[in-house]
Design a protein around this motif. Structure first.
Motif, PDB file in Angstrom:
ATOM      1  N   LEU A  97      13.916  10.579  -0.539  1.00 15.33           N
ATOM      2  CA  LEU A  97      14.364  11.967  -0.456  1.00 15.33           C
ATOM      3  C   LEU A  97      13.193  12.928  -0.304  1.00 15.33           C
ATOM      4  O   LEU A  97      13.294  13.926   0.429  1.00 15.33           O
ATOM      5  CB  LEU A  97      15.189  12.320  -1.693  1.00 15.33           C
ATOM      6  N   ASP A  98      12.092  12.640  -0.966  1.00 19.71           N
ATOM      7  CA  ASP A  98      10.898  13.473  -0.813  1.00 19.71           C
ATOM      8  C   ASP A  98      10.404  13.430   0.632  1.00 19.71           C
ATOM      9  O   ASP A  98      10.032  14.464   1.202  1.00 19.71           O
ATOM     10  CB  ASP A  98       9.805  13.000  -1.765  1.00 19.71           C
ATOM     11  N   ALA A  99      10.426  12.245   1.244  1.00 16.16           N
ATOM     12  CA  ALA A  99       9.992  12.108   2.633  1.00 16.16           C
ATOM     13  C   ALA A  99      10.908  12.879   3.578  1.00 16.16           C
ATOM     14  O   ALA A  99      10.439  13.574   4.491  1.00 16.16           O
ATOM     15  CB  ALA A  99       9.948  10.637   3.023  1.00 16.16           C
ATOM     16  N   LEU A 100      12.205  12.777   3.366  1.00 15.68           N
ATOM     17  CA  LEU A 100      13.154  13.495   4.228  1.00 15.68           C
ATOM     18  C   LEU A 100      12.948  14.998   4.118  1.00 15.68           C
ATOM     19  O   LEU A 100      13.029  15.725   5.127  1.00 15.68           O
ATOM     20  CB  LEU A 100      14.585  13.129   3.850  1.00 15.68           C
ATOM     21  N   ALA A 101      12.656  15.488   2.915  1.00 14.96           N
ATOM     22  CA  ALA A 101      12.465  16.924   2.708  1.00 14.96           C
ATOM     23  C   ALA A 101      11.234  17.434   3.431  1.00 14.96           C
ATOM     24  O   ALA A 101      11.169  18.622   3.797  1.00 14.96           O
ATOM     25  CB  ALA A 101      12.369  17.220   1.215  1.00 14.96           C
ATOM     26  N   ARG A 102      10.257  16.560   3.652  1.00 16.39           N
ATOM     27  CA  ARG A 102       8.994  16.986   4.271  1.00 16.39           C
ATOM     28  C   ARG A 102       8.928  16.675   5.761  1.00 16.39           C
ATOM     29  O   ARG A 102       7.898  16.911   6.382  1.00 16.39           O
ATOM     30  CB  ARG A 102       7.825  16.289   3.563  1.00 16.39           C
ATOM     31  N   ALA A 103      10.024  16.179   6.328  1.00 18.09           N
ATOM     32  CA  ALA A 103       9.978  15.696   7.715  1.00 18.09           C
ATOM     33  C   ALA A 103      10.448  16.716   8.743  1.00 18.09           C
ATOM     34  O   ALA A 103      10.453  16.414   9.944  1.00 18.09           O
ATOM     35  CB  ALA A 103      10.809  14.424   7.845  1.00 18.09           C
ATOM     36  N   GLY A 104      10.854  17.894   8.319  1.00 20.29           N
ATOM     37  CA  GLY A 104      11.231  18.922   9.274  1.00 20.29           C
ATOM     38  C   GLY A 104      12.418  18.572  10.154  1.00 20.29           C
ATOM     39  O   GLY A 104      12.502  19.018  11.303  1.00 20.29           O
ATOM     40  N   GLY A 105      13.346  17.782   9.636  1.00 23.00           N
ATOM     41  CA  GLY A 105      14.540  17.438  10.395  1.00 23.00           C
ATOM     42  C   GLY A 105      14.387  16.291  11.362  1.00 23.00           C
ATOM     43  O   GLY A 105      15.353  15.915  12.040  1.00 23.00           O
ATOM     44  N   ARG A 106      13.203  15.691  11.422  1.00 23.46           N
ATOM     45  CA  ARG A 106      12.968  14.599  12.386  1.00 23.46           C
ATOM     46  C   ARG A 106      13.446  13.247  11.873  1.00 23.46           C
ATOM     47  O   ARG A 106      13.504  12.280  12.640  1.00 23.46           O
ATOM     48  CB  ARG A 106      11.477  14.501  12.730  1.00 23.46           C
ATOM     49  N   LEU A 107      13.765  13.162  10.584  1.00 18.44           N
ATOM     50  CA  LEU A 107      14.128  11.875  10.004  1.00 18.44           C
ATOM     51  C   LEU A 107      15.483  11.949   9.319  1.00 18.44           C
ATOM     52  O   LEU A 107      15.884  12.985   8.807  1.00 18.44           O
ATOM     53  CB  LEU A 107      13.073  11.432   8.984  1.00 18.44           C
ATOM     54  N   ARG A 108      16.185  10.820   9.333  1.00 22.99           N
ATOM     55  CA  ARG A 108      17.355  10.608   8.501  1.00 22.99           C
ATOM     56  C   ARG A 108      17.043   9.422   7.586  1.00 22.99           C
ATOM     57  O   ARG A 108      16.017   8.746   7.753  1.00 22.99           O
ATOM     58  CB  ARG A 108      18.593  10.304   9.339  1.00 22.99           C
ATOM     59  N   GLY A 109      17.943   9.128   6.649  1.00 24.23           N
ATOM     60  CA  GLY A 109      17.672   8.032   5.723  1.00 24.23           C
ATOM     61  C   GLY A 109      18.923   7.265   5.354  1.00 24.23           C
ATOM     62  O   GLY A 109      20.040   7.774   5.460  1.00 24.23           O
ATOM     63  N   ARG A 115       0.855  -1.183   0.000  1.00 26.96           N
ATOM     64  CA  ARG A 115       0.000   0.000   0.000  1.00 26.96           C
ATOM     65  C   ARG A 115       0.894   1.236   0.000  1.00 26.96           C
ATOM     66  O   ARG A 115       2.106   1.153   0.198  1.00 26.96           O
ATOM     67  CB  ARG A 115      -0.907   0.023   1.234  1.00 26.96           C
ATOM     68  N   ASP A 116       0.290   2.396  -0.230  1.00 28.42           N
ATOM     69  CA  ASP A 116       1.016   3.648  -0.097  1.00 28.42           C
ATOM     70  C   ASP A 116       1.235   3.943   1.383  1.00 28.42           C
ATOM     71  O   ASP A 116       0.302   3.816   2.192  1.00 28.42           O
ATOM     72  CB  ASP A 116       0.233   4.802  -0.732  1.00 28.42           C
ATOM     73  N   VAL A 117       2.443   4.341   1.739  1.00 25.37           N
ATOM     74  CA  VAL A 117       2.778   4.688   3.117  1.00 25.37           C
ATOM     75  C   VAL A 117       3.496   6.031   3.079  1.00 25.37           C
ATOM     76  O   VAL A 117       4.626   6.126   2.597  1.00 25.37           O
ATOM     77  CB  VAL A 117       3.687   3.621   3.771  1.00 25.37           C
ATOM     78  N   SER A 118       2.844   7.080   3.562  1.00 31.12           N
ATOM     79  CA  SER A 118       3.388   8.431   3.457  1.00 31.12           C
ATOM     80  C   SER A 118       4.230   8.788   4.673  1.00 31.12           C
ATOM     81  O   SER A 118       4.096   8.201   5.758  1.00 31.12           O
ATOM     82  CB  SER A 118       2.249   9.447   3.315  1.00 31.12           C
ATOM     83  N   VAL A 119       5.062   9.795   4.498  1.00 34.92           N
ATOM     84  CA  VAL A 119       5.859  10.280   5.619  1.00 34.92           C
ATOM     85  C   VAL A 119       4.962  10.921   6.673  1.00 34.92           C
ATOM     86  O   VAL A 119       5.250  10.840   7.882  1.00 34.92           O
ATOM     87  CB  VAL A 119       6.945  11.258   5.131  1.00 34.92           C
ATOM     88  N   GLU A 120       3.871  11.535   6.239  1.00 32.69           N
ATOM     89  CA  GLU A 120       2.949  12.122   7.204  1.00 32.69           C
ATOM     90  C   GLU A 120       2.330  11.047   8.102  1.00 32.69           C
ATOM     91  O   GLU A 120       2.163  11.248   9.312  1.00 32.69           O
ATOM     92  CB  GLU A 120       1.856  12.909   6.487  1.00 32.69           C
ATOM     93  N   GLU A 121       2.003   9.896   7.511  1.00 31.01           N
ATOM     94  CA  GLU A 121       1.475   8.792   8.320  1.00 31.01           C
ATOM     95  C   GLU A 121       2.514   8.333   9.333  1.00 31.01           C
ATOM     96  O   GLU A 121       2.199   8.114  10.507  1.00 31.01           O
ATOM     97  CB  GLU A 121       1.054   7.627   7.428  1.00 31.01           C
ATOM     98  N   TYR A 122       3.751   8.192   8.884  1.00 35.72           N
ATOM     99  CA  TYR A 122       4.797   7.723   9.789  1.00 35.72           C
ATOM    100  C   TYR A 122       5.034   8.712  10.932  1.00 35.72           C
ATOM    101  O   TYR A 122       5.130   8.317  12.102  1.00 35.72           O
ATOM    102  CB  TYR A 122       6.088   7.489   9.013  1.00 35.72           C
ATOM    103  N   LEU A 123       5.109   9.991  10.612  1.00 34.56           N
ATOM    104  CA  LEU A 123       5.306  10.985  11.665  1.00 34.56           C
ATOM    105  C   LEU A 123       4.145  10.973  12.650  1.00 34.56           C
ATOM    106  O   LEU A 123       4.335  11.167  13.866  1.00 34.56           O
ATOM    107  CB  LEU A 123       5.472  12.372  11.054  1.00 34.56           C
TER     108      LEU A 123
END
Length: 274
Positions: free
Chosen positions: A72-84, A37-45
């Motif tokens: 990379l798109d997810a990292l850009a939208r995570a506000g510094g809370r995530l690394r990859g 399924r689709d799993v977004s960075v917003e869902e994870y946060l």
């Protein structure tokens, strides 16, 4: 009788292994799984917020190959809370690696599990890659069957790069703690060159993960182990909850001071959250 209070992690906790994904992403021919399924960075946060977890490490799944656009798109939208950790061609340039680092990538993943043949870590291309990672202070994340670790881990150690091994080192269930790969992993941890993720116990066959925790945490292991959930559990999507992953850590490590190191102090320092 009142409901029991859910297990919680200390403030500043890091989930050291999770994935975001899109079903319409470009799938690699070398993949051994696919997004359900689709799993977004917003869902994870949102999941992190609901469980009091501050930071996360997004691990590139195998099914996109070297296309890291979703990551990379997810990292850009995570506000510094995530690394990859990204999957790259071993011929990648140092400048390209530095650009990935600037976007929040702190390591390169060698997802070599379930391969008909393991790539040659001794090749000039991989030796060059390891040197670049060492110079940039990025780590190598290795996912490989424990029985094959003796062919790869010593070469990684010799490179001087930081090494992070996924999922308890994936020991052979038939050999358990006596398997050569697991013994070598414990030795690498004691040598100070290698970290290990306490994660995905359901990928260990029928083995009890608690059998592995003790040897991995001996000596320097308390400063080299990190906790992770493997969310959203690719291949086991409906089998677990995030709270269960937190409960597992409490069951594996009853000592609060050690949990603080495994869930907060070590991963924050390793992944550059402080």
């Amino acid at each position: 009788m009142a409901d029991s209070i859910p297990s919680r992690l200390p403030p500043g906790a890091v989930d050291a292994h999770a994935h975001v994904m899109r079903k319409d992403g470009p799938l690699s021919t070398l993949r051994h799984s696919a997004p359900a399924r689709d799993v977004s960075v917003e869902e994870y946060l949102g999941v992190l917020d609901a469980h009091g977890v501050r930071y996360g490490l997004l691990t590139a799944p195998s099914f996109y190959g070297t296309d890291n656009s979703v990551l990379l798109d997810a990292l850009a939208r995570a506000g510094g809370r995530l690394r990859g950790t990204a999957i790259v061609d071993p011929a990648i340039s140092q400048m390209q690696l530095a650009q990935l680092k600037a976007q929040g990538v702190c390591g390169v993943r060698l997802n070599w599990v379930k391969r008909a043949a393991v790539p040659d870590i001794r090749s000039a291309a991989y030796q060059s890659l390891l040197g670049k990672l060492r110079e940039l202070e990025m780590h190598v994340e290795l996912y490989l069957e424990g029985s094959l670790l003796p062919d790869v881990l010593p070469v990684l150690q010799a490179s001087g790069a930081r090494i992070v091994v996924d999922h308890f080192g994936s020991p052979d269930p038939a050999q358990g703690v006596h398997g050569r790969g697991f013994v070598m992993l414990c030795e690498a941890i004691q040598a100070g060159t290698t970290w290990v993720k306490l994660s995905a116990p359901y990928r260990l066959g029928e083995a009890d993960p608690r059998d592995y925790v003790g040897p991995l945490l001996e000596g320097l292991g308390r400063e080299r182990a990190i906790w992770a959930t493997d969310w959203p559990w690719v291949g086991f999507e409906d089998a677990f909850t995030y709270q269960q992953c937190i409960d597992w850590l409490h069951a594996w490590i009853p000592d609060a001071a050690v949990r603080q190191a495994v869930a907060v102090d070590t991963p924050q320092a390793l992944f550059g959250f402080r």
